[in-house]
Design a protein around this motif. Structure first.
Motif, short mmCIF file in Angstrom:
data_model
loop_
_atom_site.label_atom_id
_atom_site.label_comp_id
_atom_site.label_asym_id
_atom_site.label_seq_id
_atom_site.Cartn_x
_atom_site.Cartn_y
_atom_site.Cartn_z
N LEU A 319 0.85 -1.18 0.00
CA LEU A 319 0.00 0.00 0.00
C LEU A 319 0.89 1.24 0.00
O LEU A 319 1.93 1.25 0.66
CB LEU A 319 -0.84 -0.05 1.28
N GLY A 320 0.50 2.24 -0.73
CA GLY A 320 1.25 3.50 -0.73
C GLY A 320 0.26 4.65 -0.86
O GLY A 320 -0.92 4.43 -1.16
N GLY A 321 0.71 5.86 -0.62
CA GLY A 321 -0.22 6.99 -0.68
C GLY A 321 0.33 8.13 -1.50
O GLY A 321 1.52 8.24 -1.74
N ILE A 322 -0.61 8.96 -1.96
CA ILE A 322 -0.27 10.21 -2.65
C ILE A 322 -1.04 11.32 -1.93
O ILE A 322 -2.18 11.12 -1.50
CB ILE A 322 -0.72 10.17 -4.13
N CYS A 323 -0.44 12.49 -1.86
CA CYS A 323 -1.08 13.66 -1.24
C CYS A 323 -1.46 13.39 0.21
O CYS A 323 -0.77 12.65 0.91
CB CYS A 323 -2.28 14.13 -2.07
N CYS A 324 -2.57 13.94 0.67
CA CYS A 324 -2.81 13.91 2.12
C CYS A 324 -3.47 12.64 2.62
O CYS A 324 -3.40 12.36 3.83
CB CYS A 324 -3.56 15.16 2.54
N THR A 325 -4.12 11.84 1.76
CA THR A 325 -4.52 10.52 2.24
C THR A 325 -3.25 9.77 2.62
O THR A 325 -3.22 9.02 3.60
CB THR A 325 -5.33 9.74 1.18
N ALA A 326 -2.18 10.00 1.85
CA ALA A 326 -0.88 9.41 2.20
C ALA A 326 -0.47 9.84 3.59
O ALA A 326 -0.11 9.00 4.43
CB ALA A 326 0.18 9.84 1.19
N ASN A 327 -0.55 11.15 3.85
CA ASN A 327 -0.11 11.64 5.16
C ASN A 327 -0.95 11.06 6.29
O ASN A 327 -0.45 10.82 7.39
CB ASN A 327 -0.16 13.17 5.19
N GLU A 328 -2.24 10.86 6.04
CA GLU A 328 -3.12 10.33 7.09
C GLU A 328 -2.73 8.90 7.46
O GLU A 328 -2.59 8.57 8.63
CB GLU A 328 -4.59 10.36 6.62
N VAL A 329 -2.57 8.02 6.46
CA VAL A 329 -2.27 6.62 6.79
C VAL A 329 -0.79 6.43 7.14
O VAL A 329 -0.43 5.46 7.80
CB VAL A 329 -2.70 5.64 5.66
N LEU A 330 0.01 7.37 6.72
CA LEU A 330 1.44 7.34 7.06
C LEU A 330 1.62 7.64 8.54
O LEU A 330 2.33 6.92 9.26
CB LEU A 330 2.11 8.39 6.18
N GLN A 331 0.96 8.71 9.02
CA GLN A 331 1.22 9.14 10.39
C GLN A 331 0.59 8.20 11.43
O GLN A 331 0.97 8.23 12.60
CB GLN A 331 0.75 10.58 10.62
N ARG A 332 -0.34 7.37 10.99
CA ARG A 332 -0.96 6.47 11.98
C ARG A 332 -0.56 5.01 11.80
O ARG A 332 -0.67 4.22 12.74
CB ARG A 332 -2.49 6.59 11.91
N HIS A 333 -0.14 4.64 10.57
CA HIS A 333 0.17 3.22 10.34
C HIS A 333 1.53 2.99 9.69
O HIS A 333 1.90 1.85 9.42
CB HIS A 333 -0.90 2.59 9.42
N GLY A 334 2.22 4.05 9.36
CA GLY A 334 3.53 3.87 8.71
C GLY A 334 3.42 3.43 7.27
O GLY A 334 4.41 2.95 6.69
N VAL A 335 2.26 3.62 6.64
CA VAL A 335 2.14 3.32 5.20
C VAL A 335 3.01 4.32 4.44
O VAL A 335 2.89 5.53 4.65
CB VAL A 335 0.66 3.43 4.73
N PRO A 336 3.91 3.86 3.57
CA PRO A 336 4.82 4.81 2.93
C PRO A 336 4.11 5.72 1.92
O PRO A 336 3.09 5.34 1.34
CB PRO A 336 5.82 3.89 2.21
N ALA A 337 4.69 6.91 1.72
CA ALA A 337 4.14 7.84 0.72
C ALA A 337 4.81 7.56 -0.62
O ALA A 337 6.04 7.53 -0.70
CB ALA A 337 4.42 9.27 1.16
N ALA A 338 4.00 7.37 -1.67
CA ALA A 338 4.58 7.17 -3.01
C ALA A 338 4.96 8.51 -3.62
O ALA A 338 5.77 8.56 -4.55
CB ALA A 338 3.58 6.44 -3.90
N GLY A 339 4.38 9.60 -3.12
CA GLY A 339 4.74 10.90 -3.66
C GLY A 339 3.73 11.96 -3.32
O GLY A 339 2.72 11.71 -2.66
N GLY A 340 4.01 13.17 -3.81
CA GLY A 340 3.13 14.31 -3.59
C GLY A 340 2.29 14.59 -4.82
O GLY A 340 2.25 13.80 -5.78
#
Ligand code: MSK
Length: 676
Positions: A319-340
């Motif tokens: 799983l990876g994230g882009i933009c602020c959904t990325a920031n949400e799951v990153l800050q609570r679960h450590g899901v990496p950000a794929a980019g901005g």
């Protein structure tokens, strides 16, 4: 070249972007090259072929009625400064630019706050046990916010004070929070969380927000043709609406998300397109709302779904994230950000994105065109954010069936793994990051559970080891070189011992450049900040979350005031705000609530007000007189950072802490004396 028959001129082939010139990020450069090799157009190419309207960027094009658009270029101001420009109705450049600016504020407030309302509805639904997919994860935070919403946390029984049932508190908090969007009387309850002098300033200036929705509607009414024709009065309403965002909709969204999904604490993860894995099912979540992505995290880690992925030939689910959904799951679960923001198309162009799941805000419509060139399933999930194209799948998210919806989405991605083509190319760049610095986490880091507070930070600011604080926020903008301004401004700040609090795509840019690790302090910081980071074990740039989490920055500033020794109001602090590469209306709302809360705030790409110099100045010096904060525009990133540092130095001088001094242990009475 094809002949243009009408004008008998050759039609020029569209220009393509020079990857070296449009981004500083190596993975992004590689993927722009890859897109061009495959003939897939991206935002970087489109920016080469479409230039912004010159009058639009000045803010003086009026299209609010059918007699226009009326266009008032700055070049029509007389050489002696006389400004006789007006639209058909007589609207001046100041009125037109102020109305346009106000509508941007309204758009930003609406986006943040409607997100907040959605969270409040899910929160109440969970509190009422209408859904068992969400539960209260942080009861301590629930109790800490209840008082601000006038909800009692204790009850007296037979003369004895007892704790109230947590479920009862949750229901009342949910109801009180939802009421903030449309209540008939009073003012927003969270305004009292601001330092008292700031609240008094708002009251004296008549900008206390009444309820969240009303302030947005008010802007749309007063900027209708023939209503408010006074740029000062329009700006006043901008403050009222923006405050309803920062100290209302956004702050409620952050708090309720923390209670429901967990308050972030620091964790290690990674960032950049290199987090995608060739032999895994790759799912990218993109947008802003964590309610569905929380479920996607749970489902994609479930044994059942992992087994299913193995059956389909994948080694796992990434799983990876882009933009602020990325920031949400990153800050609570450590899901990496794929980019901005500017990397969203590139994630699909890797050829390894099996599903991109989007919710609301910052989603390019062109994703559908890019997805068509690959096997990627583009899945929209929000009833208000569909994409009109036949290759887009809509799986509507309903919190009452949250887990089932997430299962459908993850299964669709896993099923799609076998449809991958041979054209997979994932860049190998990724960087480690430590994220998840909520206000609570910063307090804990500075003082532990026993003495959690901002005193340590204040002491180090007073002693001069830390020069001051900067809040860096905002987007990427295809009109500026991707991430260059973000990184240049931040490196200059930390080199000068300014600690940085970061959110949104700014935080993703920092993560990709390796600035979110404690080790980066030794490489980039001045000696004072480096020493503090090493002692406390924190990075010099603290990732505080997504766009709505800019409310954390307001609360952090309030906590610094409360800790003492640095004045009595946010405007007294050695603090500055910045959005080096803004693009969204939300950034305008954030900028305006920072300024209206007393923060000197610099934007790195012009705001559309330059065509109305009098109104533009009012956003600067005029706002400073009223609130102590002001807008400033500085495009050169080094000068941008220096202006922030100069402001911080000015505030240090006013506080009498501009001279180097020996480290002393500052006691409570000393702090109070300094703050007086
Ligand atoms: S996602 S609003 S580009 S920060 Fe919040 Fe990034 Fe700006 Fe969207």
């Amino acid at each position: 070249m094809n002949p243009d028959e009408k004008h008998n001129k050759p039609v020029k082939a569209p220009r393509i972007a020079d990857a070296q010139k449009v981004t500083v990020d190596r993975a992004t450069r590689e993927m722009i090259g890859r897109a061009q090799e495959l003939g897939v157009e991206t935002v970087f190419d489109r920016a080469e072929n479409m230039k912004p309207c010159k009058i639009g960027v000045q803010g003086t094009c009026c299209k609010i009625c059918g007699m226009g658009p009326c266009r008032l270029p700055q070049s029509k101001i007389d050489p002696d400064g006389t400004d006789n420009r007006k639209g058909l109705c007589g609207a001046t450049a100041n009125t037109i630019a102020a109305r346009n600016f106000a509508r941007m504020v309204a758009g930003g407030v609406a986006a943040h706050s409607d997100h907040g309302r959605n969270v409040a509805e899910i929160f109440l639904s969970a509190a009422l046990k209408e859904t068992d997919h969400y539960t209260i994860k942080d009861p301590i935070k629930l109790i800490s916010i209840a008082g601000y919403l006038n909800v009692d946390t204790t009850v007296t029984v037979d003369g004895e004070i007892r704790d109230r049932d947590i479920d009862e508190i949750a229901i009342q908090v949910g109801e009180a929070a939802l009421n903030e969007w449309g209540k008939v009387n009073g003012e927003l309850l969270y305004l009292k969380r601001a330092p008292a002098p700031l609240y008094e300033k708002w009251k004296a200036n008549g900008v206390l927000p009444r309820n969240i929705d009303r302030e947005i509607v008010d802007i749309m009414h007063r900027t209708h043709m023939g209503v408010d024709q006074d740029y000062v009065n329009i700006t006043k309403q901008c403050s009222r609406a923006a405050l309803a965002d920062g100290w209302g909709g956004s702050m409620l969204a952050t708090d309720l998300q923390d209670v429901l999904f967990g308050t972030p604490f620091p964790l290690a993860t990674e960032a950049n397109l290199g987090i995608m894995k060739k032999d895994h099912v790759n799912i990218i979540v993109h947008g802003h709302e964590p309610a569905l992505s929380e479920m996607i995290v749970a489902v994609s880690q479930s044994e059942k779904m992992l087994k299913y992925a193995l059956q389909k030939g994948a080694k796992g689910i990434q799983l990876g994230g882009i933009c602020c959904t990325a920031n949400e799951v990153l800050q609570r679960h450590g899901v990496p950000a794929a980019g901005g923001f500017l990397q969203q198309e590139l994630a699909i162009i890797t050829g390894a994105c099996d599903a991109m799941v989007v919710d609301v805000q910052c989603i390019f419509q062109n994703l559908a065109n890019v997805a068509k060139c690959f096997h990627t399933k583009l899945i929209t999930t929000n009833p208000m954010a569909k994409i009109e194209q036949d290759n887009v799948l809509h799986i509507e998210f309903d919190e009452h069936y949250a887990m089932q919806d997430a299962e459908r989405i993850v299964k669709a991605a896993v099923d799609n793994f076998q449809n991958r083509g041979t054209e997979v190319m994932i860049p190998d760049q990724k960087a480690t990051q430590i994220a998840g610095f909520s206000v609570e986490a910063v307090e804990y880091h500075l003082g532990g559970t026993f003495r959690g507070s901002f005193y340590t930070l204040n002491d180090n600011i007073i002693n001069g080891r830390i020069r001051g604080i900067a809040g860096l926020v905002g987007c990427n903008n295809a009109r500026t070189k991707h991430n260059e301004n973000h990184l240049t401004v931040i490196k200059e700040l930390i080199k000068n011992d300014v600690i940085v609090l970061s959110t949104g795509c700014n935080a993703i840019a920092c993560a990709m450049a390796g600035l979110l690790t404690p080790e980066s302090a030794a490489a980039y910081c001045g000696p004072g900040l480096a020493e503090v980071c090493e002692t406390v074990g924190i990075p010099p740039v603290l990732h505080m979350g997504s766009c709505v989490d800019n409310s954390r920055l307001l609360l952090a500033a309030s906590k610094v005031v409360e800790a003492g020794g640095l004045g009595t109001d946010i405007s007294d602090l050695p603090l500055a705000g910045s959005a080096p590469e803004w693009m969204s209306e939300k950034a305008i709302s954030i900028g305006h609530y920072f300024v209206s809360s007393g923060v000197y705030t610099v934007f790195g790409y012009g705001i559309p007000t330059s065509g109305a110099p009098v109104f533009h100045d009012h956003l600067g010096a005029g706002m400073e007189k009223l609130y102590g904060g002001m807008w400033d525009i500085v495009t050169d990133p080094i000068e941008h950072a220096r202006r922030m540092i100069a402001h911080i130095n000015k505030k240090r001088k006013a506080l009498g802490i501009d001279k180097a001094r020996e480290r002393v242990l500052v006691g409570m009475s000393d702090r109070q004396a300094l703050g007086a």
